[in-house]
Every structure is written in C-alpha cells, then in structure tokens.
Motif scaffolding. Structure first.
Motif, PDB file in Angstrom:
ATOM      1  N   PHE A 139       6.122 -12.054   4.020  1.00 33.85           N
ATOM      2  CA  PHE A 139       4.709 -12.417   3.888  1.00 33.85           C
ATOM      3  C   PHE A 139       3.811 -11.244   4.253  1.00 33.85           C
ATOM      4  N   PHE A 140       4.153 -10.529   5.337  1.00 29.10           N
ATOM      5  CA  PHE A 140       3.335  -9.402   5.782  1.00 29.10           C
ATOM      6  C   PHE A 140       3.925  -8.116   5.209  1.00 29.10           C
ATOM      7  N   GLN A 141       3.266  -7.563   4.229  1.00 28.34           N
ATOM      8  CA  GLN A 141       3.781  -6.384   3.538  1.00 28.34           C
ATOM      9  C   GLN A 141       3.165  -5.128   4.153  1.00 28.34           C
ATOM     10  N   ARG A 142       3.909  -4.551   5.102  1.00 26.61           N
ATOM     11  CA  ARG A 142       3.366  -3.452   5.891  1.00 26.61           C
ATOM     12  C   ARG A 142       2.998  -2.248   5.041  1.00 26.61           C
ATOM     13  N   ASP A 143       3.824  -1.946   4.027  1.00 32.57           N
ATOM     14  CA  ASP A 143       3.522  -0.777   3.204  1.00 32.57           C
ATOM     15  C   ASP A 143       2.207  -0.955   2.452  1.00 32.57           C
ATOM     16  N   LEU A 144       1.961  -2.179   1.995  1.00 30.59           N
ATOM     17  CA  LEU A 144       0.729  -2.459   1.270  1.00 30.59           C
ATOM     18  C   LEU A 144      -0.477  -2.439   2.203  1.00 30.59           C
ATOM     19  N   SER A 145      -0.315  -2.976   3.411  1.00 32.72           N
ATOM     20  CA  SER A 145      -1.440  -2.999   4.344  1.00 32.72           C
ATOM     21  C   SER A 145      -1.814  -1.586   4.781  1.00 32.72           C
ATOM     22  N   THR A 146      -0.822  -0.710   4.938  1.00 27.19           N
ATOM     23  CA  THR A 146      -1.120   0.685   5.288  1.00 27.19           C
ATOM     24  C   THR A 146      -1.914   1.352   4.174  1.00 27.19           C
ATOM     25  N   ALA A 147      -1.487   1.162   2.934  1.00 28.10           N
ATOM     26  CA  ALA A 147      -2.199   1.744   1.794  1.00 28.10           C
ATOM     27  C   ALA A 147      -3.617   1.204   1.702  1.00 28.10           C
ATOM     28  N   ILE A 148      -3.783  -0.100   1.920  1.00 29.25           N
ATOM     29  CA  ILE A 148      -5.104  -0.714   1.827  1.00 29.25           C
ATOM     30  C   ILE A 148      -6.028  -0.177   2.913  1.00 29.25           C
ATOM     31  N   ASN A 149      -5.521  -0.047   4.137  1.00 28.57           N
ATOM     32  CA  ASN A 149      -6.345   0.471   5.228  1.00 28.57           C
ATOM     33  C   ASN A 149      -6.778   1.912   4.975  1.00 28.57           C
ATOM     34  N   ILE A 150      -5.890   2.707   4.402  1.00 30.15           N
ATOM     35  CA  ILE A 150      -6.253   4.083   4.058  1.00 30.15           C
ATOM     36  C   ILE A 150      -7.318   4.089   2.976  1.00 30.15           C
ATOM     37  N   MET A 151      -7.133   3.271   1.946  1.00 27.52           N
ATOM     38  CA  MET A 151      -8.092   3.183   0.856  1.00 27.52           C
ATOM     39  C   MET A 151      -9.490   2.814   1.345  1.00 27.52           C
ATOM     40  N   ALA A 152      -9.527   1.964   2.373  1.00 29.22           N
ATOM     41  CA  ALA A 152     -10.805   1.426   2.827  1.00 29.22           C
ATOM     42  C   ALA A 152     -11.701   2.470   3.455  1.00 29.22           C
ATOM     43  N   ILE A 153     -11.105   3.481   4.099  1.00 32.18           N
ATOM     44  CA  ILE A 153     -11.915   4.395   4.906  1.00 32.18           C
ATOM     45  C   ILE A 153     -11.784   5.853   4.495  1.00 32.18           C
ATOM     46  N   THR A 154     -10.978   6.136   3.488  1.00 34.67           N
ATOM     47  CA  THR A 154     -10.670   7.529   3.179  1.00 34.67           C
ATOM     48  C   THR A 154     -11.887   8.330   2.703  1.00 34.67           C
ATOM     49  N   PRO A 155     -12.060   9.549   3.224  1.00 35.47           N
ATOM     50  CA  PRO A 155     -13.087  10.445   2.696  1.00 35.47           C
ATOM     51  C   PRO A 155     -12.522  11.427   1.658  1.00 35.47           C
ATOM     52  N   ILE A 156     -11.203  11.354   1.404  1.00 38.02           N
ATOM     53  CA  ILE A 156     -10.576  12.229   0.410  1.00 38.02           C
ATOM     54  C   ILE A 156      -9.825  11.363  -0.602  1.00 38.02           C
ATOM     55  N   PRO A 157      -9.555  11.884  -1.803  1.00 39.89           N
ATOM     56  CA  PRO A 157      -8.821  11.096  -2.795  1.00 39.89           C
ATOM     57  C   PRO A 157      -7.444  10.677  -2.284  1.00 39.89           C
ATOM     58  N   VAL A 158      -7.073   9.434  -2.576  1.00 38.37           N
ATOM     59  CA  VAL A 158      -5.776   8.893  -2.169  1.00 38.37           C
ATOM     60  C   VAL A 158      -5.045   8.392  -3.400  1.00 38.37           C
ATOM     61  N   LEU A 159      -3.792   8.796  -3.530  1.00 37.67           N
ATOM     62  CA  LEU A 159      -2.947   8.363  -4.637  1.00 37.67           C
ATOM     63  C   LEU A 159      -1.846   7.469  -4.090  1.00 37.67           C
ATOM     64  N   ILE A 160      -1.825   6.205  -4.543  1.00 40.33           N
ATOM     65  CA  ILE A 160      -0.804   5.259  -4.109  1.00 40.33           C
ATOM     66  C   ILE A 160       0.195   5.090  -5.243  1.00 40.33           C
ATOM     67  N   LEU A 161       1.450   5.434  -4.971  1.00 42.37           N
ATOM     68  CA  LEU A 161       2.473   5.416  -6.003  1.00 42.37           C
ATOM     69  C   LEU A 161       3.473   4.297  -5.749  1.00 42.37           C
ATOM     70  N   PRO A 162       3.704   3.442  -6.729  1.00 41.60           N
ATOM     71  CA  PRO A 162       4.744   2.424  -6.579  1.00 41.60           C
ATOM     72  C   PRO A 162       6.118   3.053  -6.730  1.00 41.60           C
ATOM     73  N   GLU A 163       7.108   2.397  -6.183  1.00 42.17           N
ATOM     74  CA  GLU A 163       8.477   2.873  -6.294  1.00 42.17           C
ATOM     75  C   GLU A 163       8.877   2.981  -7.760  1.00 42.17           C
ATOM     76  N   GLY A 164       9.482   4.115  -8.117  1.00 43.63           N
ATOM     77  CA  GLY A 164       9.946   4.314  -9.483  1.00 43.63           C
ATOM     78  C   GLY A 164       9.025   5.150 -10.337  1.00 43.63           C
ATOM     79  N   LEU A 165       7.769   5.333  -9.933  1.00 44.82           N
ATOM     80  CA  LEU A 165       6.854   6.159 -10.723  1.00 44.82           C
ATOM     81  C   LEU A 165       7.096   7.634 -10.398  1.00 44.82           C
TER      82      LEU A 165
END
Length: 327
Positions: A139-165
């Motif tokens: 239920f608690f997807q830690r990898d997704l929550s980390t990415a979301i928290n970074i996205m929320a406050i980032t002052p630099i471009p962030v690239l989130i890559l799913p497994e396999g890309l």
C-alpha cells in the motif's frame, strides 16, 4: 537554454540503492549521459539510525542515555553505516563501470528526498534522476513517495524513470503537457532542451482546452448579451479558441523548434478539448512518448499537487516523467 543538458559542463545526479532496480536506473542514467555528454554523480542515501525509531524523537533517547552518550552512539552508528554504504558503492561501480561517472557520494539522512535534492542543488546539477519500480509493492510505495516529494519542492529539473526505460534508442519521443499558465512556462524549454541534447527526437507540444464543446454551447445559451464575442456562433468561437491555443503554443516555443529540427528531430503541436486527464491519456496512447514533461507550480508544496496530471502519468509507471521547475 538548448545546452543545459549537453556537454561536460552539465552534470546529472542519480540516486541509487544497491538492488537490481537501481542497477537498471544507473545504466539508464549512464546511457543518457553518454548520449548528451553530461557527467554523472552517483549518490546513495543511507538511512540515519533514528529513522528506524521514527515514533520517538531524539529527546526520548537522550533522556534515557544522557545527551553526550546518545550523541556518541548515534555518531558511531552513522559512521559505520556510511562506511558500509561506501564499500557497497565501490563494489557496485566496479561491477558496473562507466566512463561518464565522475564521482559518487554517500549521505546519511532520515529524509531521502530532501537529502538527495540538497546534494543535487549543492552540486549545481542540471538534472536529478530518480527511479520508480515497475511493480507496485504494498500500500505504501516508498519509491513513489520519494519521487513525489522531490517533485514537489525541486528547484532543478527532475527526471523520474520507471524500471525498464533506457536510452539505447536512435530516436525519442517527448510529449510536453503545456497548460499555458505561467507555472508551466519552463516546461517546453526544459523538454526541448533535453530533446535537442538527445538528438533525433520528436517533440509533441500539447495543450488540452479544459472544457467541452457542449459546455461552450451551454455557456452561449446562458450568456445573452450583445457583446461582439458572444454574437459569434459556437463553431466560430470554438475555431477561435483552438487558433489562439495553437498561437500561444508557438509563441511559447519561440525559436526552439528550429533547434530540435537542426539535430534531426521534429516539432509538432497538438490542441485537444474535453476532460483533461482523459484527453491526455489518449494522446499518450497514440503518441507513445518516452518522456512526458510537466511544469512545477511556483508555490512549493510538500504534498505534490500538479493538478494530479503528473501524478496520474507517474502512477502508470510507463513513461519517463520530467518535471521542469519555474525559473
């Protein structure tokens, strides 16, 4: 602007663990940097010992152990954790050698998102790369929550890559979701810059008008005035709205389409109407992009609310998502 992700003066930071998913992320980051010429800094966040006891604050343990003793214990445990992580990092890099890796760093922190972002900002990185697993674990997807928290406050471009890309292809597809607001102004600039750095990229500059034709007709029936605008037919107004949307996209693109085409790519515009998430879904299924680009609102929020469009795409774990913060 077009060289922000290109050449040795640009640096990318990738955050990894030491598992099979992180190996795929690391390889994808190396491929990206090899194509663009960026150098790569590899960062691992090892959890601070206190993160295991998150339900207690430091004062509790200091009360039981005494302030000095508590500080010594936690310092020793942190140093030991960093040392173990450093050895794992050296083994990891030895098993996966790459000429684009310029340096690595280990950080102990109770907040992986904040620590990873702080490192990237301190290094003046052009791009921060993080990953999410293809499979959803619990239920608690830690990898997704980390990415979301970074996205929320980032002052630099962030690239989130799913497994396999990965970035082994000869050409790429980039869809820029542009809401034509000031918050999204950097979305196209950022997406186009990465596209030109990758070369041979097709860029689809997309805007969804967030009301349907039926809604427009209903508004015309409701507004009974002699105003010149409302005196036009629904068809004329709809054609005007689409024309203005295309003009606004082209104005925002400025001269970057020429740079995209100069390195073997193509620039196209797409204006859709209707329910925004549904229309975006259809555009993604039709265009099949490698990367989807969104702007980040000026107002920084810990709980990310990019109107949920970026989250919607992120949850699909199918496309790479690039978040462009406001300048």
């Amino acid at each position: 602007m077009s060289k922000r992700f290109k050449g040795p003066d640009a640096k990318a930071v990738v955050g990894i663990k030491f598992d099979s998913e992180s190996r795929d992320l690391f390889i994808a980051a190396c491929q990206l940097c090899a194509k663009t010429g960026m150098s790569l800094r590899v960062v691992h966040i090892t959890q601070n010992i206190l993160s295991r006891w998150i339900y207690r604050d430091e004062a509790y343990y200091e009360q039981l152990l005494g302030g000095r003793e508590f500080a010594d214990i936690t310092s020793d445990l942190r140093d030991e954790s960093i040392q173990r992580a450093r050895q794992k990092m050296e083994d990891f890099l030895a098993e996966n050698p790459s000429p684009v890796v310029g340096e690595y760093h280990i950080v102990a922190s109770t907040d992986p998102a904040e620590a990873l972002l702080a490192d990237a900002v301190a290094q003046h990185a052009s791009l921060l790369i993080v990953g999410i697993n293809k499979e959803r674990h619990g239920f608690f997807q830690r990898d997704l929550s980390t990415a979301i928290n970074i996205m929320a406050i980032t002052p630099i471009p962030v690239l989130i890559l799913p497994e396999g890309l990965n970035f082994q292809k000869d050409s790429y597809k980039v869809l820029v979701a542009d809401n034509l607001s000031p918050d999204g102004e950097q979305a196209f600039n950022c997406g186009a810059s990465l596209a030109t750095a990758l070369t041979h990229s097709d860029v689809m500059h997309t805007h969804v008008i967030d009301y349907s034709f039926k809604d427009l007709v209903a508004r015309l029936e409701f507004i009974k005035t002699d105003d010149a605008l409302t005196s036009q037919s629904p068809q004329e107004l709809w054609a005007l709205a689409e024309q203005r949307a295309y003009e606004a996209l082209l104005e925002r693109a400025n001269g970057l389409p020429h740079l995209i085409e100069a390195v073997g790519g193509h620039y196209k515009q797409l204006v859709l109407t209707g329910d925004v998430p549904e229309e975006l879904d259809q555009a993604l299924k039709h265009f099949k992009p490698d990367l989807v680009v969104f702007g980040r609102p000026h107002q920084q929020r810990r709980l990310f609310r990019l109107g949920s469009l970026a989250l919607h795409v992120l949850h699909a774990r199918t496309y790479g998502v690039l978040i462009a913060p406001p300048m």
